[in-house]
Design a protein around this motif. Structure first.
Motif, PDB file in Angstrom:
ATOM      1  N   ALA A 117     -11.473   7.179  -2.047  1.00  0.00           N
ATOM      2  CA  ALA A 117     -10.582   6.143  -1.424  1.00  0.00           C
ATOM      3  C   ALA A 117      -9.206   6.255  -2.250  1.00  0.00           C
ATOM      4  CB  ALA A 117     -11.223   4.918  -1.992  1.00  0.00           C
ATOM      5  N   ASP A 118      -9.276   6.814  -3.521  1.00  0.00           N
ATOM      6  CA  ASP A 118      -8.044   6.934  -4.299  1.00  0.00           C
ATOM      7  C   ASP A 118      -7.085   7.988  -3.706  1.00  0.00           C
ATOM      8  OD1 ASP A 118      -9.856   6.626  -7.439  1.00  0.00           O
ATOM      9  OD2 ASP A 118      -8.642   5.009  -6.146  1.00  0.00           O
ATOM     10  N   SER A 162     -12.984   0.569  -3.677  1.00  0.00           N
ATOM     11  CA  SER A 162     -11.878   1.200  -4.294  1.00  0.00           C
ATOM     12  C   SER A 162     -10.984  -0.273  -4.573  1.00  0.00           C
ATOM     13  CB  SER A 162     -11.227   2.088  -3.528  1.00  0.00           C
ATOM     14  OG  SER A 162      -9.780   1.986  -3.993  1.00  0.00           O
ATOM     15  N   ASP A 218       2.176  10.113  -2.039  1.00  0.00           N
ATOM     16  CA  ASP A 218       2.182  10.861  -3.369  1.00  0.00           C
ATOM     17  C   ASP A 218       1.454  12.063  -2.958  1.00  0.00           C
ATOM     18  OD1 ASP A 218       1.238   7.704  -5.023  1.00  0.00           O
ATOM     19  OD2 ASP A 218       3.190   8.936  -5.212  1.00  0.00           O
ATOM     20  N   ILE A 219       0.687  12.387  -2.021  1.00  0.00           N
ATOM     21  CA  ILE A 219       0.303  13.814  -1.809  1.00  0.00           C
ATOM     22  C   ILE A 219       0.552  14.110  -0.248  1.00  0.00           C
ATOM     23  CG2 ILE A 219      -1.452  14.017  -3.574  1.00  0.00           C
ATOM     24  CD1 ILE A 219      -3.682  13.500  -1.348  1.00  0.00           C
ATOM     25  N   ARG A 236      -1.110  12.976   6.806  1.00  0.00           N
ATOM     26  CA  ARG A 236      -0.781  11.595   7.639  1.00  0.00           C
ATOM     27  C   ARG A 236       0.416  11.999   8.625  1.00  0.00           C
ATOM     28  NH1 ARG A 236       1.039   6.176   5.410  1.00  0.00           N
ATOM     29  NH2 ARG A 236       0.205   5.180   7.242  1.00  0.00           N
ATOM     30  N   ARG A 244     -12.212  10.056  -6.892  1.00  0.00           N
ATOM     31  CA  ARG A 244     -12.740   8.916  -5.784  1.00  0.00           C
ATOM     32  C   ARG A 244     -11.908   9.341  -4.239  1.00  0.00           C
ATOM     33  NH1 ARG A 244     -15.005   3.430  -7.307  1.00  0.00           N
ATOM     34  NH2 ARG A 244     -12.772   2.634  -7.804  1.00  0.00           N
ATOM     35  N   GLN A 288      -5.422   6.718  -0.571  1.00  0.00           N
ATOM     36  CA  GLN A 288      -4.312   5.888  -0.871  1.00  0.00           C
ATOM     37  C   GLN A 288      -3.209   6.717  -1.186  1.00  0.00           C
ATOM     38  OE1 GLN A 288      -3.328   2.855  -0.742  1.00  0.00           O
ATOM     39  NE2 GLN A 288      -1.508   3.208  -1.994  1.00  0.00           N
ATOM     40  N   ALA A 289      -3.437   7.840  -1.844  1.00  0.00           N
ATOM     41  CA  ALA A 289      -2.216   8.612  -2.539  1.00  0.00           C
ATOM     42  C   ALA A 289      -1.528   9.207  -1.068  1.00  0.00           C
ATOM     43  CB  ALA A 289      -2.717   9.981  -3.332  1.00  0.00           C
ATOM     44  N   ARG A 331       0.899  22.401  -5.052  1.00  0.00           N
ATOM     45  CA  ARG A 331       0.172  22.002  -6.214  1.00  0.00           C
ATOM     46  C   ARG A 331      -1.059  21.037  -5.990  1.00  0.00           C
ATOM     47  NH1 ARG A 331       4.434  18.351 -10.080  1.00  0.00           N
ATOM     48  NH2 ARG A 331       2.896  18.378 -11.955  1.00  0.00           N
ATOM     49  N   VAL A 381      -1.527   7.619   1.820  1.00  0.00           N
ATOM     50  CA  VAL A 381      -0.886   6.498   2.336  1.00  0.00           C
ATOM     51  C   VAL A 381       0.403   6.378   1.632  1.00  0.00           C
ATOM     52  CG1 VAL A 381      -0.691   3.966   2.477  1.00  0.00           C
ATOM     53  CG2 VAL A 381      -2.858   5.522   3.187  1.00  0.00           C
ATOM     54  N   SER A 382       0.619   6.366   0.448  1.00  0.00           N
ATOM     55  CA  SER A 382       1.833   6.206  -0.315  1.00  0.00           C
ATOM     56  C   SER A 382       2.502   7.496  -0.560  1.00  0.00           C
ATOM     57  CB  SER A 382       1.500   5.650  -1.703  1.00  0.00           C
ATOM     58  OG  SER A 382       0.553   6.190  -2.434  1.00  0.00           O
ATOM     59  N   GLN A 422      -0.293  14.414 -12.989  1.00  0.00           N
ATOM     60  CA  GLN A 422      -0.504  15.405 -12.026  1.00  0.00           C
ATOM     61  C   GLN A 422       0.564  15.552 -11.303  1.00  0.00           C
ATOM     62  OE1 GLN A 422      -4.576  16.475 -10.691  1.00  0.00           O
ATOM     63  NE2 GLN A 422      -4.402  14.413 -10.848  1.00  0.00           N
ATOM     64  N   LEU A 423       1.367  14.565 -10.844  1.00  0.00           N
ATOM     65  CA  LEU A 423       2.394  14.339  -9.868  1.00  0.00           C
ATOM     66  C   LEU A 423       3.524  14.726 -10.489  1.00  0.00           C
ATOM     67  CD1 LEU A 423       1.271  11.402  -7.557  1.00  0.00           C
ATOM     68  CD2 LEU A 423       1.262  13.836  -6.967  1.00  0.00           C
ATOM     69  N   ARG A 465       0.760  -1.393  -0.092  1.00  0.00           N
ATOM     70  CA  ARG A 465       0.075  -0.079   0.203  1.00  0.00           C
ATOM     71  C   ARG A 465       0.734   1.185  -0.027  1.00  0.00           C
ATOM     72  NH1 ARG A 465      -5.430   0.996   3.106  1.00  0.00           N
ATOM     73  NH2 ARG A 465      -5.394   2.596   1.483  1.00  0.00           N
ATOM     74  N   SER A 466       2.112   1.085   0.241  1.00  0.00           N
ATOM     75  CA  SER A 466       2.764   2.241   0.782  1.00  0.00           C
ATOM     76  C   SER A 466       3.815   2.532  -0.714  1.00  0.00           C
ATOM     77  CB  SER A 466       3.942   1.997   1.747  1.00  0.00           C
ATOM     78  OG  SER A 466       3.315   2.007   2.852  1.00  0.00           O
ATOM     79  N   LEU A 467       3.392   1.936  -1.646  1.00  0.00           N
ATOM     80  CA  LEU A 467       4.036   2.254  -2.980  1.00  0.00           C
ATOM     81  C   LEU A 467       3.527   3.418  -3.654  1.00  0.00           C
ATOM     82  CD1 LEU A 467       3.959  -1.598  -4.488  1.00  0.00           C
ATOM     83  CD2 LEU A 467       5.882  -0.369  -3.592  1.00  0.00           C
ATOM     84  N   ILE A 519      -3.670  18.339  -6.688  1.00  0.00           N
ATOM     85  CA  ILE A 519      -3.933  17.001  -7.318  1.00  0.00           C
ATOM     86  C   ILE A 519      -5.487  16.547  -7.208  1.00  0.00           C
ATOM     87  CG2 ILE A 519      -2.987  14.632  -7.630  1.00  0.00           C
ATOM     88  CD1 ILE A 519      -0.837  16.873  -7.684  1.00  0.00           C
ATOM     89  N   SER A 520      -6.173  16.324  -8.455  1.00  0.00           N
ATOM     90  CA  SER A 520      -7.435  16.107  -8.234  1.00  0.00           C
ATOM     91  C   SER A 520      -7.787  14.596  -8.318  1.00  0.00           C
ATOM     92  CB  SER A 520      -8.378  16.577  -9.336  1.00  0.00           C
ATOM     93  OG  SER A 520      -7.782  16.175 -10.453  1.00  0.00           O
ATOM     94  N   PHE A 521      -8.563  13.994  -7.622  1.00  0.00           N
ATOM     95  CA  PHE A 521      -9.155  12.713  -7.542  1.00  0.00           C
ATOM     96  C   PHE A 521     -10.677  12.575  -7.734  1.00  0.00           C
ATOM     97  CE2 PHE A 521      -5.069  10.889  -6.007  1.00  0.00           C
ATOM     98  CZ  PHE A 521      -4.663  11.872  -5.533  1.00  0.00           C
ATOM     99  N   ASN A 553      -7.891  -0.778  -3.974  1.00  0.00           N
ATOM    100  CA  ASN A 553      -7.254  -1.123  -2.869  1.00  0.00           C
ATOM    101  C   ASN A 553      -7.857  -2.063  -1.653  1.00  0.00           C
ATOM    102  OD1 ASN A 553      -4.447  -0.273  -3.390  1.00  0.00           O
ATOM    103  ND2 ASN A 553      -5.618   2.042  -3.424  1.00  0.00           N
ATOM    104  N   LYS A 611       1.986  18.986  -2.053  1.00  0.00           N
ATOM    105  CA  LYS A 611       0.982  18.631  -3.073  1.00  0.00           C
ATOM    106  C   LYS A 611      -0.296  18.160  -2.113  1.00  0.00           C
ATOM    107  CE  LYS A 611       4.398  15.877  -5.428  1.00  0.00           C
ATOM    108  NZ  LYS A 611       5.087  15.763  -4.540  1.00  0.00           N
TER     109      LYS A 611
END
Lengths: 429, 302
Positions: B170-171, A312, B180-181, B121, B168, B174-175, B162, B177-178, A426-427, A125-127, B164-166, A314, B136
């Motif tokens: 849940a996505d 989702s 990414d944001i 987080r 859902r 997840q971002a 920045r 958690v990982s 986006q990232l 999940r952390s990927l 970042i749009s989602f 995940n 982000k």
């Protein structure tokens, strides 16, 4: 509890038929049952899928040994090596050793999978999205390289699947692709009728002309020959190669049989290695789906579609984490049951299924049309669904020798591909 | 006794034919929040004597067409308050469906009212957030939501952040958690707490910031009003709504509010949530409409 028993029994029963009848694979059965599974609890979908997966492996080898025709592609080595040996009177012994090694490697493989999933999901999940993107790309390239057609053809089919799936409104980009909002395709093209037409109906129609002769098996004293080295070798090869997208456990089975033949050209040992490989591979195939949310075969992708219809992607791992003790118990119980069925009554069950193959084919075709229509009606896409079913059936029947699984895979996975691409763009751009 | 049974069955049959019929329309991607709300109310309306049938559309265009083709059919659906603002902001947007209207007689009830929060987080203070120049931040991709977030970042002098749009939630989780944001804008702190995070900044008005924070831990959040003298947006949040046409709105309102107050699905949803459950159900329909009308007016003014 009752629900679990019902789904489990249905999965095992239908998996036996999928294993015995060529042309009716696990993916096709999942698609045919998707109407019933769509509103089901996710753990029941997993139970049903495990039942089909495991029983198809057991009875795919039974059919291969007794008729020379593999019910499941992964049982090809059993047909090649096991059938001639069965013709020489070793049928019952082969049924016993393949069932025994299916049991050992299946249970071992699943327990290993559970351990990996339970301990590794946090890491998965952390990927970051960049790693996810590469893994997804790797899965798609792997499918292109290892699916049945030529690579160019697989690439074209994957692209076709992507184009079909992109028609309509994109949630991620918040715009329409290929059509506008007033078009009858504005809600997109559903994957189910495409799969029914390209894969399920042609496969099922081949059953209408299916004729098979079973070898009569007689009771013989079991050989005291040990097959442990072959079984363990095959199991390890199958477990590792089962995670390869595209051919998965089929690849494992073929490679294990070739490796075993190179070591010792003994029919029984080759059959043991390949069956051990395909049962271990059928369990390790679940690892990418559960840990990463990336299915690697057509049947996996149908399960993915069913589970993500309510969640989702995940949370497939969350579902597994919540229910893994029950899944392990269920897996062990059905393996024990299938071991006995395949060994003791495999020939009789095969005979019964063959006798009713035509009726089953007609039922499956009816179900495919009904389920497509019903789902189309309830999503306001009846005309699109029926048109897609008609066109894809014509194409599927015309090009029956081609493997259209890349199209279906990409259609189901496209929302995840688009989401990953959208996030990454986006990232990083 | 036989006559009694016959009479009972006749009464039951009669009640079935006299049962009010309604179509429950699910709009949006399968598995989205609106799907959940529509499914729950559809299931429970049946036990309250309604004869329900379900139809689904991936976006509001399909729903708009259905309403246009069935102008007299009773229907209930779930949508977002933001969707009724969008036609005035961007009429050409794919989510802009002016054919789906909202007024006092079609608003069944807002489902819940909650304020936007900025969450992370990592253990972050508001000060650290304000100094994080290349962050982000994730947001639901509705144009109205994105506009609120952009304007808020501008108010906080965080234009380099920045967005970042989602599609859902849940996505977006997840971002987070990982990694990414770094932050996300959300209306339910519990979603973030479930993944080990917390929220530190809220769009709630200053007096309400403490009230709307997590009542289990009594943690407080900083209101945007404490940081910016005249913020562009205050008091904004996600408001899902039940909307219905061609139906006895008073009876339906009564049944839906009852479902929201007593059904196990909503109780499970709100028992561990920071949102005060029933905050919109405890006031009269007139008061609800005024509250909602105020929100719509504020959005349209901007």
């Amino acid at each position: 509890m009752i629900d679990t028993l019902i789904y489990g029994s249905a999965g095992v029963g239908l998996g036996i038929m999928a294993g015995i009848l060529p042309g009716l694979g696990t993916g096709s059965v999942m698609a045919l049952m998707s109407l019933l599974l769509m509103g089901s609890e996710p753990q029941h979908v997993l139970i049903f899928y495990l039942g089909i997966l495991v029983s198809a492996q057991y009875f795919g080898s039974v059919t291969a040994i007794l008729t020379g025709i593999p019910g499941d592609p992964s049982s090809l080595p059993s047909a090649t090596w096991g059938f001639p040996a069965a013709q020489q009177g070793q049928g019952q012994e082969l049924l016993y050793i393949t069932a025994k090694w299916s049991l050992i490697s299946g249970i071992t493989g699943f327990v290993l999978c559970v351990m990996i999933i339970v301990s590794g999901t946090y890491w998965a999940r952390s990927l970051s999205v960049s790693v996810q993107s590469w893994l997804l790309l790797g899965a798609i390239v792997s499918i292109m390289l290892f699916s049945a057609n030529t690579r160019i053809k697989n690439m074209i089919l994957l692209c076709l699947g992507g184009v079909l799936a992109s028609v309509g409104y994109s949630e991620n980009f918040m715009q329409y692709f290929w059509v506008d909002s007033s078009s009858w395709l504005s809600d997109g093209i559903p994957w189910l009728p495409i799969m029914m037409g390209l894969m399920v109906i042609p496969g099922v129609m081949s059953l209408l002309s299916y004729r098979s002769q079973l070898i009569t098996v007689t009771q013989r004293p079991r050989s005291l020959e040990s097959h442990w080295p072959s079984g363990v070798r095959g199991g390890l090869i199958g477990f590792v190669l089962g995670t390869v997208p595209g051919m998965s456990y089929v690849l494992g089975s073929l490679v294990a049989s070739k490796v075993e033949y190179a070591i010792q050209a003994n029919a029984k040992k080759v059959v043991v290695a390949s069956e051990s490989a395909n049962n271990a591979g059928a369990t390790s195939m679940l690892l990418p789906l559960i840990m990463l949310g990336i299915p690697i075969t057509t049947s996996d992708s149908v399960v993915y579609a069913l589970l993500t219809a309510n969640q989702s992607h995940n949370t497939i791992s969350t579902i597994f984490h919540q229910h893994w003790p029950m899944l392990v118990i269920y897996f062990v119980v059905i393996n024990l049951m299938l071991f006995l069925l395949a060994w003791r009554t495999g020939a009789a069950i095969c005979g019964w299924v063959f006798e009713h193959a035509h009726a089953m084919a007609i039922m499956a075709m009816t179900l495919s049309v009904l389920s497509t229509s019903w789902l189309g009606y309830h999503t306001g896409q009846l005309s699109v669904s029926l048109a897609a079913l008609a066109i894809s059936t014509l194409v599927g029947l015309r090009f029956r020798d081609h493997d259209f699984s890349p199209v279906v895979y990409m259609m189901i996975m496209y929302p995840f591909v688009e989401l990953t691409w959208h996030k990454a763009s986006q990232l990083y751009f | 006794m036989k006559r009694l049974f016959v009479a009972l069955f006749a009464a039951m049959a009669a009640s079935l034919t006299w049962a009010q019929s309604i179509t429950v329309m699910r709009i949006g991607a399968p598995g989205a929040n609106s799907d959940f709300y529509a499914t729950v109310v559809g299931t429970h309306l049946q036990s309250r004597g309604w004869k329900t049938k379900t139809t689904s559309f991936l976006d509001c265009k399909g729903a708009e067409k259905w309403v246009r083709d069935n102008p007299r059919e009773p229907v209930i659906y779930v949508t977002w308050a933001d969707d009724f603002v969008l036609p005035s902001i961007d009429p050409t947007h794919p989510r802009s469906c002016s054919g789906l209207t909202l007024d006092r007689d079609s608003l069944v009830t807002p489902i819940v009212k909650s304020y936007h929060m900025i969450c992370s987080r990592n253990p972050v203070t508001t000060q650290a957030f304000l100094q994080h120049r290349d962050a982000k931040i994730g947001s639901w991709n509705h144009p109205v939501q994105m506009r609120i977030v952009r304007d808020t970042l501008k108010d906080l002098d965080l234009q380099q952040t920045r967005l970042i749009s989602f599609a859902r939630g849940a996505d977006m989780l997840q971002a987070l958690v990982s990694n990414d944001i770094d932050y996300m804008v959300v209306s339910s702190e519990n979603l973030v707490r479930n993944i080990g995070g917390q929220c530190f900044l809220t769009m709630a008005p200053r007096g309400q910031a403490a009230v709307m924070s997590d009542f289990r831990t009594n943690s407080t959040q900083t209101s945007i009003e404490s940081l910016v003298q005249r913020p562009t947006w205050v008091g904004t949040g996600l408001i899902p709504l039940y909307v219905a046409y061609n139906v006895d709105i008073n009876q339906l309102r009564k049944d839906v509010v009852d479902i929201m107050s007593t059904s196990i699905e909503f109780q499970n949803l709100w028992s561990s949530s920071t949102v005060k459950s029933g905050v919109m159900t405890g006031i009269t329909p007139e008061q609800q409409w005024q509250e909602f009308d105020r929100f719509l007016s504020q959005m349209k003014r901007q």
